[in-house]
Motif scaffolding. Structure first.
Motif, short mmCIF file in Angstrom:
data_model
loop_
_atom_site.label_atom_id
_atom_site.label_comp_id
_atom_site.label_asym_id
_atom_site.label_seq_id
_atom_site.Cartn_x
_atom_site.Cartn_y
_atom_site.Cartn_z
N GLN A 1 0.50 -1.26 0.06
CA GLN A 1 0.00 0.07 -0.12
C GLN A 1 0.72 1.09 -0.06
N LEU A 2 2.12 1.15 0.84
CA LEU A 2 2.74 2.38 0.88
C LEU A 2 3.56 2.71 -0.42
N THR A 3 3.94 1.46 -1.14
CA THR A 3 4.54 1.79 -2.50
C THR A 3 3.67 2.25 -3.54
N LYS A 4 2.23 1.61 -3.54
CA LYS A 4 1.37 2.24 -4.34
C LYS A 4 1.40 3.54 -4.18
N THR A 5 0.76 3.96 -2.92
CA THR A 5 0.87 5.60 -2.71
C THR A 5 1.79 6.41 -3.21
N ILE A 6 3.09 5.91 -2.84
CA ILE A 6 4.24 6.78 -3.35
C ILE A 6 4.12 6.71 -4.87
N SER A 7 3.91 5.79 -5.56
CA SER A 7 3.79 5.79 -7.08
C SER A 7 2.68 6.71 -7.60
N VAL A 8 1.52 6.74 -6.82
CA VAL A 8 0.48 7.71 -7.37
C VAL A 8 1.14 9.15 -7.20
N GLU A 9 1.74 9.49 -6.38
CA GLU A 9 2.12 10.77 -5.65
C GLU A 9 3.31 11.27 -6.90
N LEU A 10 4.23 10.25 -7.22
CA LEU A 10 5.41 10.58 -8.15
C LEU A 10 4.89 11.02 -9.49
N ALA A 11 3.77 10.19 -9.77
CA ALA A 11 3.09 10.29 -11.10
C ALA A 11 2.36 11.64 -11.30
N ARG A 12 1.71 11.99 -10.30
CA ARG A 12 0.98 13.27 -10.16
C ARG A 12 2.16 14.34 -10.16
N LYS A 13 3.26 14.34 -9.43
CA LYS A 13 4.36 15.18 -9.62
C LYS A 13 5.20 15.35 -11.08
N LYS A 14 4.58 14.29 -11.77
CA LYS A 14 5.36 13.94 -13.20
C LYS A 14 7.13 13.65 -12.79
N ASP A 15 7.34 13.35 -11.66
CA ASP A 15 8.93 12.88 -11.40
C ASP A 15 8.89 11.36 -12.22
N PRO A 16 10.37 11.37 -12.74
CA PRO A 16 10.48 10.32 -13.87
C PRO A 16 10.97 9.00 -13.23
N ILE A 17 10.16 8.60 -12.34
CA ILE A 17 10.45 7.63 -11.19
C ILE A 17 9.16 6.72 -11.38
N LEU A 18 9.69 5.18 -11.40
CA LEU A 18 8.83 4.52 -11.69
C LEU A 18 8.73 3.28 -10.51
N CYS A 19 7.58 3.14 -9.54
CA CYS A 19 7.85 2.15 -8.66
C CYS A 19 7.07 0.79 -8.59
N ILE A 20 7.89 -0.23 -8.53
CA ILE A 20 7.25 -1.64 -8.72
C ILE A 20 7.44 -2.32 -7.35
N LEU A 21 6.53 -3.47 -7.21
CA LEU A 21 6.73 -4.49 -6.04
C LEU A 21 7.00 -5.83 -6.56
N LEU A 22 8.07 -6.60 -6.02
CA LEU A 22 8.35 -7.69 -6.57
C LEU A 22 8.39 -8.95 -5.68
N HIS A 23 7.59 -9.96 -6.04
CA HIS A 23 7.71 -11.38 -5.46
C HIS A 23 8.77 -12.22 -5.97
N PRO A 24 9.80 -12.62 -5.09
CA PRO A 24 10.82 -13.29 -5.46
C PRO A 24 10.54 -14.89 -5.97
N GLY A 25 9.44 -15.13 -5.53
CA GLY A 25 9.30 -16.76 -5.18
C GLY A 25 10.03 -17.15 -3.85
N THR A 26 9.65 -18.60 -3.62
CA THR A 26 10.39 -19.20 -2.33
C THR A 26 12.04 -19.45 -2.67
N VAL A 27 12.89 -18.48 -2.17
CA VAL A 27 14.02 -18.69 -2.42
C VAL A 27 14.89 -19.19 -1.33
N ASP A 28 15.88 -20.16 -1.53
CA ASP A 28 16.84 -20.94 -0.61
C ASP A 28 17.63 -20.02 0.12
#
Length: 296
Positions: A218-245
């Motif tokens: 939720q926090l990352t999504k909210t940041i992504s909305v704010e930066l897009a609104r400000k037209k900052d050239p920054i892309l925010c994504i969330l990543l699930h790595p799978g179950t890693v050893d």
């Protein structure tokens, strides 16, 4: 109160001095011309880099881009033997800094150090996370085992810390290389987990870990909305790595189906592919290691 006042003041000074123009597709601003020529391969930062997935990100970023520079942060650089070994191989391109996500002053200090040396960042990857700590923290299998201390500790490390890192690095993020691509935007990639998805939750349990990753989403999504609104050239994504050893998953690997326990090398290779191929329309989205979008 005095610390937070000082922190906000320094953060604001950095933000004012380093703010990019609100243009995603324009040529790099002239004020960065000397930095671009000096750090031609881009500058990436990996937070939580002492072992596991974080360490593997550092290794692959250095090996796959022979001009790229990497800032690796962790709580105790002196004890990070894997990073020290990489420093011996990539002395001029790897910078190791102390950073503890539970101590905002160390995040602020790292941002100042990065600004002084590189002026900017192209890629920020937050990998730190906690699931269990012997005698201190255990994933809850039932509501009766839920404790306030576990909730607060997990939330602090898995959600609050990474977002504070984004807050302090935000003024430094700019379009460019990072992991070897000439992107038109900087990328912030926060490592989440599929169990943080509310829509995907059919098993229950693990209250602290699940909810902390949901908060990070939720926090990352909210940041992504704010930066897009400000037209900052920054892309925010969330990543699930799978179950890693890794050490994080080791106590729970017995229940992992055959073929579903990945090496850090495999997982990071997949995640870097997602980062390198990210488009503006991916801003604020949550992806699994195989590129499939995960429901909130």
């Amino acid at each position: 109160m005095q610390f937070f006042s000082r922190s906000r003041k320094i953060s604001e000074m950095l933000r004012v001095s380093m703010r990019l123009p609100p243009l995603v597709k324009s040529a790099p601003n002239a004020r960065f011309s000397s930095t671009i020529s000096r750090w031609e391969g881009g500058v990436s930062m990996v937070q939580g880099a002492s072992r596991g997935i974080g360490l593997e990100f550092v290794r692959q970023l250095l090996e796959k881009n022979n001009r790229g520079h990497v800032v690796a942060t962790c709580r105790n650089p002196g004890g990070a033997t894997g990073l020290i070994d990489l420093k011996g191989k990539f002395e001029d391109r790897l910078n190791i800094l102390p950073l503890d996500v539970t101590d905002e002053s160390t995040i602020e200090a790292a941002a100042i150090s990065i600004k002084e040396k590189y002026s900017s960042l192209n890629l920020l990857i937050n990998t730190s996370g906690v699931l269990s700590i012997p005698k201190t923290l255990h994933p809850e299998t039932t509501l009766s085992k839920l404790e306030k201390s576990a909730l607060m500790l997990t939330y602090e490390i898995n959600a609050v810390g990474p977002v504070l890192v984004v807050k302090h690095m935000w003024p430094l993020l700019k379009a460019g290389g990072g992991s070897g691509t000439d992107r038109e935007f900087a990328v912030v990639a926060n490592l989440s987990a599929r169990v943080g998805s509310i829509g995907d939750n059919s098993l229950g349990g693990w209250h602290s870990y699940r909810s902390s990753k949901t908060a990070l989403n939720q926090l990352t999504k909210t940041i992504s909305v704010e930066l897009a609104r400000k037209k900052d050239p920054i892309l925010c994504i969330l990543l699930h790595p799978g179950t890693v050893d890794t050490d994080l998953s080791k106590p729970f690997q017995k229940s992992v189906p055959p073929g579903k326990l990945f090496t850090a090398e495999f997982s990071v290779q997949k995640l870097l592919s997602i980062i390198n191929n990210a488009k503006g329309s991916d801003n604020g989205k949550f992806y699994a290691w195989d590129g499939a979008e995960i429901p909130w």
